[in-house]
Design a protein around this motif. Structure first.
Motif, short mmCIF file in Angstrom:
data_model
loop_
_atom_site.label_atom_id
_atom_site.label_comp_id
_atom_site.label_asym_id
_atom_site.label_seq_id
_atom_site.Cartn_x
_atom_site.Cartn_y
_atom_site.Cartn_z
N ASP A 1 5.76 7.38 14.05
CA ASP A 1 5.39 8.73 13.66
C ASP A 1 6.58 9.39 12.97
OD1 ASP A 1 5.11 11.80 14.20
OD2 ASP A 1 3.12 10.97 14.55
N ALA A 2 6.33 9.94 11.79
CA ALA A 2 7.42 10.53 11.01
C ALA A 2 8.01 11.75 11.70
CB ALA A 2 6.92 10.91 9.62
N ALA A 3 7.24 12.42 12.56
CA ALA A 3 7.71 13.65 13.19
C ALA A 3 8.63 13.37 14.38
CB ALA A 3 6.52 14.50 13.63
N PRO B 1 0.83 -1.20 0.00
CA PRO B 1 0.00 0.00 0.00
C PRO B 1 0.87 1.26 0.00
CG PRO B 1 0.17 -0.84 2.22
CD PRO B 1 0.88 -1.83 1.35
N GLU B 2 0.28 2.36 -0.34
CA GLU B 2 0.97 3.64 -0.26
C GLU B 2 1.05 4.06 1.21
OE1 GLU B 2 0.52 8.28 -1.83
OE2 GLU B 2 -0.75 6.67 -2.65
N ILE B 3 2.25 4.36 1.67
CA ILE B 3 2.46 4.75 3.06
C ILE B 3 2.26 6.26 3.18
CG2 ILE B 3 4.02 4.68 5.03
CD1 ILE B 3 3.25 1.93 3.95
N PRO B 4 1.37 6.73 4.06
CA PRO B 4 1.16 8.18 4.21
C PRO B 4 2.42 8.88 4.71
CG PRO B 4 0.03 6.95 5.95
CD PRO B 4 0.51 5.94 4.96
N GLY B 5 2.52 10.15 4.41
CA GLY B 5 3.73 10.90 4.72
C GLY B 5 4.01 11.08 6.19
N ASP B 6 2.99 10.94 7.04
CA ASP B 6 3.21 11.15 8.47
C ASP B 6 3.58 9.87 9.21
OD1 ASP B 6 0.75 9.94 8.17
OD2 ASP B 6 -0.28 11.19 9.67
N LEU C 1 -3.71 -0.31 7.16
CA LEU C 1 -2.45 -0.11 6.45
C LEU C 1 -1.50 -1.27 6.68
CD1 LEU C 1 -0.41 1.78 4.92
CD2 LEU C 1 0.26 2.63 7.17
N LEU C 2 -1.29 -1.66 7.95
CA LEU C 2 -0.36 -2.73 8.26
C LEU C 2 -0.87 -4.09 7.79
CD1 LEU C 2 0.83 -1.55 11.78
CD2 LEU C 2 2.17 -1.59 9.67
N THR C 3 -2.20 -4.27 7.79
CA THR C 3 -2.75 -5.51 7.24
C THR C 3 -2.45 -5.60 5.75
OG1 THR C 3 -4.52 -5.57 8.89
CG2 THR C 3 -4.86 -6.83 6.88
N ALA C 4 -2.56 -4.48 5.03
CA ALA C 4 -2.24 -4.46 3.60
C ALA C 4 -0.76 -4.74 3.36
CB ALA C 4 -2.64 -3.12 2.99
N VAL C 5 0.10 -4.21 4.23
CA VAL C 5 1.54 -4.51 4.14
C VAL C 5 1.78 -6.02 4.27
CG1 VAL C 5 3.77 -4.23 5.30
CG2 VAL C 5 2.30 -2.24 4.92
N ALA C 6 1.13 -6.63 5.27
CA ALA C 6 1.29 -8.06 5.50
C ALA C 6 0.77 -8.88 4.32
CB ALA C 6 0.58 -8.47 6.78
N MET C 7 -0.38 -8.50 3.79
CA MET C 7 -0.95 -9.27 2.68
C MET C 7 -0.06 -9.19 1.44
SD MET C 7 -3.55 -10.74 4.00
CE MET C 7 -4.78 -11.26 2.78
N ALA C 8 0.56 -8.03 1.20
CA ALA C 8 1.49 -7.92 0.08
C ALA C 8 2.71 -8.82 0.30
CB ALA C 8 1.92 -6.46 -0.09
N GLY D 1 -7.62 5.41 15.02
CA GLY D 1 -8.31 6.34 14.14
C GLY D 1 -7.47 6.85 12.98
N ARG D 2 -6.21 6.43 12.89
CA ARG D 2 -5.34 6.87 11.81
C ARG D 2 -5.27 5.86 10.67
NH1 ARG D 2 0.05 9.54 14.52
NH2 ARG D 2 0.56 9.70 12.28
N GLY D 3 -6.05 4.80 10.75
CA GLY D 3 -6.07 3.80 9.67
C GLY D 3 -4.87 2.87 9.66
N LEU D 4 -4.15 2.80 10.77
CA LEU D 4 -2.93 2.00 10.80
C LEU D 4 -3.20 0.49 10.74
CD1 LEU D 4 -0.95 4.07 13.46
CD2 LEU D 4 -0.50 3.95 11.00
N GLY D 5 -4.32 0.06 11.33
CA GLY D 5 -4.64 -1.36 11.28
C GLY D 5 -4.82 -1.84 9.86
#
Length: 277
Positions: free
Chosen positions: A190-192, A129-134, A228-235, A222-226
């Motif tokens: 967190d990118a910051a 998946p595309e990883i958000p900038g933050d 996102l990380l599930t998509a990383v694992a599936m890839a 609430g940041r959609g990380l679950g």
């Protein structure tokens, strides 16, 4: 009481071959060679041979009887011993075992918890998946990440009776297992400020890919990380030669179940815990 880990593992293999479901959890088997003082082992012997085995791990327990020695009272004797040592113990039954419910009912035990096994076909989309900038996603490095992971895992699973108790020693024990691969273990920071927000730990063994632990810090919900990380694992799974992908999730964790359903997972069975209510 002293135990022979090899004999218990042989018993576990015989039960799984007969029932089609693992006799004991991973933690129970790891406890066979640990030095923890809060674990009690209860072997059931017949003529000196191990025909049944039980384990009490604080307020949780498991027991199994060899298929060739069932209906001789070994399971009932182990259950009575467990309840005598810890009247409020929660006893696992893995899968829809036909003998579990009648035995539990005979001791006034009711289902108090469900742990779902959910499965999905092996994914075919290997692009991540595309990883958000933050957010920065990287793979696990023990010297850098282990203590951070233990801390956030405890926060993510604060109310979970097993996962929330994991220590650095528990993490190290699993990292020493043959299946462990840091390439399938990701951390989202967190990118910051570099704060650990969540993690995805996968396991590949015998052609099965497993979402082993997915944990998100409560402050990062609430940041959609679950998803996102599930998509990383599936890839990641798409690049492996797998027959199936699986995971375990609490039956009352509706948000997590929805996330997994969106990723293509469906419930196969439920493991249950029995206790006096």
């Amino acid at each position: 009481m002293s135990i022979e880990p090899g004999a218990v593992r042989d018993l576990a293999r015989a039960v799984e071959a007969h029932d089609g479901v693992a006799a004991f959890s991973e933690q129970t088997l790891l406890n066979l060679t640990s030095s923890r003082e809060d674990v009690e082992h209860l072997p059931g012997l017949d003529g000196g041979a191990l025909v049944a085995d039980g384990q009490l791990d604080r307020d949780s327990a498991e027991l199994a009887v060899h298929p060739d020695h069932r209906r001789h009272g070994h399971g009932a004797a182990l259950l009575e011993d467990l309840l005598g040592r810890a009247p409020g113990v929660r006893v696992w039954a893995h899968g829809p075992h036909p003998g579990a419910a009648p035995l539990a009912a005979s001791r006034d035990l009711s289902v108090v918890r469900e742990l779902w096994l959910m499965t999905a076909p092996p994914p075919t989309q290997a692009s991540g998946p595309e990883i958000p900038g933050d957010v920065v996603v990287s793979t696990f490095e023990p010297n850098r990440d282990a203590d951070d992971w233990v801390r956030v895992n405890a926060r993510a699973f604060a109310s979970h009776p097993e996962q929330g108790r994991m220590t650095r020693a528990d993490l190290d024990a699993r990292a020493a297992e043959p299946w462990f691969d840091p390439a399938g273990f990701w951390l989202a920071r967190d990118a910051a400020d570099g704060a650990l927000l969540g993690s995805m730990w996968t396991k590949v063994s015998d052609g099965i890919g497993e979402i082993y632990v997915l944990g998100i810090d409560p402050d990062a919900q609430g940041r959609g990380l679950g998803g996102l990380l599930t998509a990383v694992a599936m890839a990641y799974f798409a690049g492996r030669d797998l027959t199936e992908v699986e995971l375990y999730v609490e039956g009352d964790n509706t948000p997590a179940i929805r996330t997994y359903q969106k990723a293509g997972f469906r419930r196969r069975r439920a493991d249950v815990q029995y206790a006096r209510t």
